[in-house]
Design a protein around this motif. Sequence first.
Motif, short mmCIF file in Angstrom:
data_model
loop_
_atom_site.label_atom_id
_atom_site.label_comp_id
_atom_site.label_asym_id
_atom_site.label_seq_id
_atom_site.Cartn_x
_atom_site.Cartn_y
_atom_site.Cartn_z
N THR A 134 -4.53 8.18 15.18
CA THR A 134 -4.49 6.88 14.50
C THR A 134 -5.86 6.48 13.98
N SER A 135 -6.93 7.15 14.45
CA SER A 135 -8.26 6.82 13.98
C SER A 135 -9.08 8.08 13.82
N PRO A 136 -9.57 8.42 12.64
CA PRO A 136 -9.26 7.72 11.40
C PRO A 136 -7.84 8.01 10.97
N PRO A 137 -7.14 7.06 10.32
CA PRO A 137 -5.76 7.28 9.94
C PRO A 137 -5.65 8.35 8.88
N SER A 138 -4.60 9.19 9.00
CA SER A 138 -4.34 10.19 7.96
C SER A 138 -3.03 10.89 8.23
N ASP A 139 -2.03 10.61 7.42
CA ASP A 139 -0.70 11.21 7.47
C ASP A 139 -0.18 11.28 6.04
N SER A 140 0.26 12.45 5.56
CA SER A 140 0.60 12.46 4.15
C SER A 140 1.47 13.59 3.70
N ALA A 142 -0.61 3.59 5.96
CA ALA A 142 0.03 2.68 6.91
C ALA A 142 1.54 2.67 6.69
N GLU A 143 1.96 2.70 5.43
CA GLU A 143 3.38 2.75 5.12
C GLU A 143 4.01 4.05 5.63
N SER A 144 3.30 5.16 5.40
CA SER A 144 3.79 6.45 5.87
C SER A 144 3.88 6.50 7.38
N ASN A 145 2.86 5.97 8.06
CA ASN A 145 2.85 5.99 9.53
C ASN A 145 3.98 5.14 10.11
N ALA A 146 4.25 4.02 9.46
CA ALA A 146 5.34 3.16 9.93
C ALA A 146 6.68 3.86 9.79
N THR A 147 6.86 4.55 8.67
CA THR A 147 8.11 5.28 8.45
C THR A 147 8.21 6.46 9.42
N LYS A 148 7.09 7.10 9.67
CA LYS A 148 7.09 8.21 10.62
C LYS A 148 7.47 7.74 12.01
N ALA A 149 7.01 6.55 12.39
CA ALA A 149 7.38 6.00 13.69
C ALA A 149 8.89 5.81 13.80
N GLU A 150 9.52 5.38 12.70
CA GLU A 150 10.98 5.24 12.68
C GLU A 150 11.63 6.62 12.88
N ALA A 151 11.08 7.62 12.21
CA ALA A 151 11.63 8.97 12.33
C ALA A 151 11.47 9.50 13.75
N ALA A 176 -2.33 15.92 -7.56
CA ALA A 176 -3.18 16.56 -6.56
C ALA A 176 -4.66 16.32 -6.81
N ALA A 177 -5.02 16.11 -8.08
CA ALA A 177 -6.43 15.91 -8.41
C ALA A 177 -6.86 14.46 -8.23
N THR A 178 -5.93 13.58 -7.94
CA THR A 178 -6.24 12.16 -7.84
C THR A 178 -6.42 11.75 -6.39
N HIS A 179 -7.53 11.12 -6.11
CA HIS A 179 -7.77 10.55 -4.79
C HIS A 179 -7.75 9.03 -4.93
N PHE A 180 -6.99 8.39 -4.05
CA PHE A 180 -6.90 6.95 -4.10
C PHE A 180 -8.16 6.31 -3.54
N SER A 181 -8.36 5.07 -3.89
CA SER A 181 -9.47 4.33 -3.30
C SER A 181 -9.21 4.20 -1.80
N PRO A 182 -10.25 4.00 -0.99
CA PRO A 182 -10.05 3.86 0.46
C PRO A 182 -9.01 2.80 0.81
N GLU A 183 -9.02 1.69 0.06
CA GLU A 183 -8.07 0.61 0.35
C GLU A 183 -6.63 1.04 0.06
N ASP A 184 -6.42 1.65 -1.13
CA ASP A 184 -5.08 2.09 -1.50
C ASP A 184 -4.60 3.21 -0.57
N GLU A 185 -5.50 4.11 -0.22
CA GLU A 185 -5.14 5.20 0.68
C GLU A 185 -4.70 4.65 2.03
N ALA A 186 -5.45 3.66 2.55
CA ALA A 186 -5.10 3.07 3.83
C ALA A 186 -3.73 2.39 3.78
N THR A 187 -3.44 1.74 2.65
CA THR A 187 -2.14 1.07 2.50
C THR A 187 -1.00 2.08 2.49
#
Length: 313
Positions: A15-21, A45-54, A31-42
């Motif tokens: 969970t720290s640093p967060p990274s699930d994708s 977080a959405e992915s991690n929440a869905t993964k918790a449901e799974a 694949a060549a696009t990297h999101f800003s740190p803020e957008d990536e974190a958002t």
Amino acid sequence: MSSPKPAPSLEKAPTSPPSDSDDDQETFHDAATHFSPEDEATLLAESNATKAEANTLFAQRDYAQAISTYDRALSSCPNYLDYELAVLKCNIAACHLYLEHWKNTIDSATEALENLERLDPLPEQSRGDKQQQQQQEEKQNGTAKPTRSLGKETSSSDDTVVEIPPDEDEAAALHRLTNSDARLADIRRIRIKSLLRRARARHRLATWSSLTGAQEDYTLLQSLHTAATTTTKSSLHTQNIASQDLRTVRDALARLPAEIDKAKDKEMGEMLGNLKDLGNKILSPFGLSTDNFKMVKDEKTGGYSMNFEQGAK
């Protein structure tokens, strides 16, 4: 049919640093696009929440719904975060393994391994053996070259000297290296899980090619475990295999050669039977049949030769 054992367990990304994708059909991330740190974190977080449901669905043994939910977690996660992608795909492989969807298990585990390979490529065995032999000879001959450093030095967990830039704080550098080693340990742990799941699925699929693939996976697992238990480099110890899984590996390697030969003979027999049926359709207008042609197997090479018999019926 009974469920494969030992039961697969889910993998969790730190969970720290967060990274699930992962990328998915619903949302495409270049694949060549990297999101800003803020957008990536958002997105993460959405992915991690869905993964918790799974994960909850998996614990409830609702594997089909868990797969669908893991897929949604993949779709909301940036597709350049290879480790997090691998975790989700490894979990999907576990679901398919429980459902006895052997081909889907193989596909999901293979995708997880491809993500991990980009982060921690497996060394070429021949190259590694050659370098190790050369280093050993240099030590024996007293010609080993000393390590050079341009700045402060510290040792990472694999006992190799790591250079710290002169302008970097030593405490911060040590923290960075510790995190790096922890991630490497996680990567190699997920690799073991993915290889085990793919090997089991290939073994249960039981075709000539899948059994051969299972043998390759189990051989790699055994070599990783051997390397981990015979080296003094502590980072490689993250590749240790649990004793129960190691027994599975060794038992499979003992049984697979005979199973591969049996599957090969069966598939070759089926192929020749199909060819015989086709040949009879072609030859019947000429008053001939495949009985006029005798297939003789060469026991030394495993190949076949054909002899023509004019009066055969």
